[in-house]
Write an enzyme that holds these catalytic residues in place. Sequence first.
Site, PDB file in Angstrom:
ATOM      1  N   CYS A  53       3.592   8.291   1.335  1.00  0.00           N
ATOM      2  CA  CYS A  53       4.160   7.284   2.229  1.00  0.00           C
ATOM      3  C   CYS A  53       4.198   5.970   1.447  1.00  0.00           C
ATOM      4  CB  CYS A  53       3.237   7.205   3.441  1.00  0.00           C
ATOM      5  SG  CYS A  53       3.691   5.982   4.645  1.00  0.00           S
ATOM      6  N   ASN A  83      -1.840   4.342  16.758  1.00  0.00           N
ATOM      7  CA  ASN A  83      -3.051   3.970  16.022  1.00  0.00           C
ATOM      8  C   ASN A  83      -3.368   2.529  16.391  1.00  0.00           C
ATOM      9  OD1 ASN A  83      -3.463   6.368  14.378  1.00  0.00           O
ATOM     10  ND2 ASN A  83      -1.475   5.828  13.513  1.00  0.00           N
ATOM     11  N   SER A  97      12.885   5.152  14.337  1.00  0.00           N
ATOM     12  CA  SER A  97      11.698   4.839  15.154  1.00  0.00           C
ATOM     13  C   SER A  97      12.191   4.302  16.493  1.00  0.00           C
ATOM     14  CB  SER A  97      10.842   3.801  14.432  1.00  0.00           C
ATOM     15  OG  SER A  97      10.430   4.316  13.175  1.00  0.00           O
ATOM     16  N   LEU A  98      12.246   5.173  17.491  1.00  0.00           N
ATOM     17  CA  LEU A  98      12.882   4.806  18.763  1.00  0.00           C
ATOM     18  C   LEU A  98      11.869   4.188  19.734  1.00  0.00           C
ATOM     19  CD1 LEU A  98      15.719   4.943  20.020  1.00  0.00           C
ATOM     20  CD2 LEU A  98      15.037   7.096  21.099  1.00  0.00           C
ATOM     21  N   HIS A  99      10.845   4.901  20.068  1.00  0.00           N
ATOM     22  CA  HIS A  99       9.706   4.432  20.883  1.00  0.00           C
ATOM     23  C   HIS A  99      10.015   4.125  22.342  1.00  0.00           C
ATOM     24  CE1 HIS A  99       7.788   4.121  17.055  1.00  0.00           C
ATOM     25  NE2 HIS A  99       8.437   3.054  16.682  1.00  0.00           N
ATOM     26  N   CYS A 114       2.556  -2.735  15.670  1.00  0.00           N
ATOM     27  CA  CYS A 114       2.440  -2.353  14.256  1.00  0.00           C
ATOM     28  C   CYS A 114       1.657  -3.415  13.483  1.00  0.00           C
ATOM     29  CB  CYS A 114       3.846  -2.207  13.669  1.00  0.00           C
ATOM     30  SG  CYS A 114       3.870  -2.048  11.868  1.00  0.00           S
ATOM     31  N   GLU A 118      10.466  -2.682   6.330  1.00  0.00           N
ATOM     32  CA  GLU A 118      11.638  -2.009   6.891  1.00  0.00           C
ATOM     33  C   GLU A 118      12.613  -1.752   5.725  1.00  0.00           C
ATOM     34  OE1 GLU A 118      12.977  -0.549   9.568  1.00  0.00           O
ATOM     35  OE2 GLU A 118      14.843  -0.465   8.460  1.00  0.00           O
ATOM     36  N   CYS A 175       7.375  -5.725  15.286  1.00  0.00           N
ATOM     37  CA  CYS A 175       7.148  -4.766  16.375  1.00  0.00           C
ATOM     38  C   CYS A 175       5.713  -4.979  16.863  1.00  0.00           C
ATOM     39  CB  CYS A 175       7.350  -3.330  15.892  1.00  0.00           C
ATOM     40  SG  CYS A 175       9.004  -3.080  15.233  1.00  0.00           S
ATOM     41  N   CYS A 181       6.307  -7.302   6.796  1.00  0.00           N
ATOM     42  CA  CYS A 181       7.565  -6.969   7.477  1.00  0.00           C
ATOM     43  C   CYS A 181       7.891  -8.107   8.426  1.00  0.00           C
ATOM     44  CB  CYS A 181       7.436  -5.662   8.264  1.00  0.00           C
ATOM     45  SG  CYS A 181       8.976  -5.160   9.080  1.00  0.00           S
ATOM     46  N   GLU A 196       0.818  -1.205   0.000  1.00  0.00           N
ATOM     47  CA  GLU A 196       0.000   0.000   0.000  1.00  0.00           C
ATOM     48  C   GLU A 196       0.856   1.261   0.000  1.00  0.00           C
ATOM     49  OE1 GLU A 196      -3.880  -1.609   2.424  1.00  0.00           O
ATOM     50  OE2 GLU A 196      -2.185  -0.973   3.607  1.00  0.00           O
ATOM     51  N   CYS A 226      -0.056   5.706  10.055  1.00  0.00           N
ATOM     52  CA  CYS A 226       1.212   5.032  10.320  1.00  0.00           C
ATOM     53  C   CYS A 226       0.981   3.761  11.129  1.00  0.00           C
ATOM     54  CB  CYS A 226       2.130   5.962  11.130  1.00  0.00           C
ATOM     55  SG  CYS A 226       3.409   6.683  10.134  1.00  0.00           S
TER      56      CYS A 226
END
Length: 345
Positions: free
Chosen positions: A97, A288, A212-214, A111, A160, A108, A104, A84, A331
């Site tokens: 995007c 999200n 992308s640390l989080h 996600c 990724e 994570c 992937c 997508e 996202c």
Amino acid sequence: MPYLHDPDDLASLIGDGPSYRVDQLRGWLYETPVLGADEMTNLPKDLRERLEPLWPFEVEMEQSADGGATRKWLFRAPDGAAFEAVLMGYPRRVTLCISSQAGCALGCTFCATGQFGFERHLQAGEIVAQVAYARAFLRKFGLPGSPDRLTNVVFMGMGEPLANYDRVREAIRRMIEVMGMSARSITVSTVGMVPGIKRLTDEPWPVSLAVSLHAADDDLRSTLVPINRRYPIADLVAAADRYYEKKGRRVSLEWTMMDGVNDTDDQAVKLAGIARELRAHVNLIALNPTPLSPNKASAEPRIERFARLLGDLGVNVTVRDTRGKDIDAACGQLRIRSGHRQKVG
Ligand code: SAH
Ligand code: SF4
């Protein structure tokens, strides 16, 4: 259209036509892209008919949200792989995007793409064709209240990018050298593939890097982002710092706000330390919700407090809006619900 062909080797597609056709075709594919070969008005009909079936994917679905300012496309390759892209219009910019993989493998926990698993890498041509499609769409239809020109491309769709390094590299090369985009307008977002960051550091282009640390300590980060066990925060920060030093491009740190998980004052203080060291900009985004994760988004006052704390500690911080939530285009929400066409019947 023949995006799977190297743009420097289009002659074989032209057959025995005159050599200037190669430049004409390259123009239609990369400089002023069109939505179909029938729009390549200066090419002969038989050539257009031969080119039409060579598109690397079909557009299986288009969805619209945010009053038409957000569009999501589901693309399907001939082998059934699906991926997508999301186009987002703002008053002064238009951001696409794009996906770098179908699915992937990195899993994570928060996600949707990660929950779906890995299908396959995308080829360079499949990545570039997403950009060409969006540019052609913008020229033909535009988005309400936005420029009709694509200004930014972010690798924040499925996959990724640095786990598919060579193909992503070739896609970036084509965007810059053949499509004429500026390196700075392209952002590679990575969950922290340190070897990939190192390779990107040695490339000639100053593309923007988002990490992308989080989470700001390894214990917490490893529970959210499994690859952190292989590439812990210290190594990731060192690689990002080298990128910044070499390119003179500030890195951005992405932080998905999860209620009671990574939205505490303690995490904000630790994050501020990392961001200051890197002179990085921090982007906060409310989680999200995804089907398989129990996590909830942080409440708005929590996000504001976290942002204020970072600001007070001298960090540049932005709270990002979430686009396309109601069409699962935001996202981390991208995943193919219908699965393979074969499975659907
Ligand atoms: N694999 C790359 C790029 C694709 S993900 C990466 O992880 O950076 C793009 C961005 O979406 C990343 O910053 C990722 O952390 C974020 N993201 C993933 N799931 C999300 C979710 N459920 N809510 C909000 N952001 C999410
Ligand atoms: Fe993959 Fe990025 Fe999703 Fe992690 S956040 S599973 S790396 S797409």
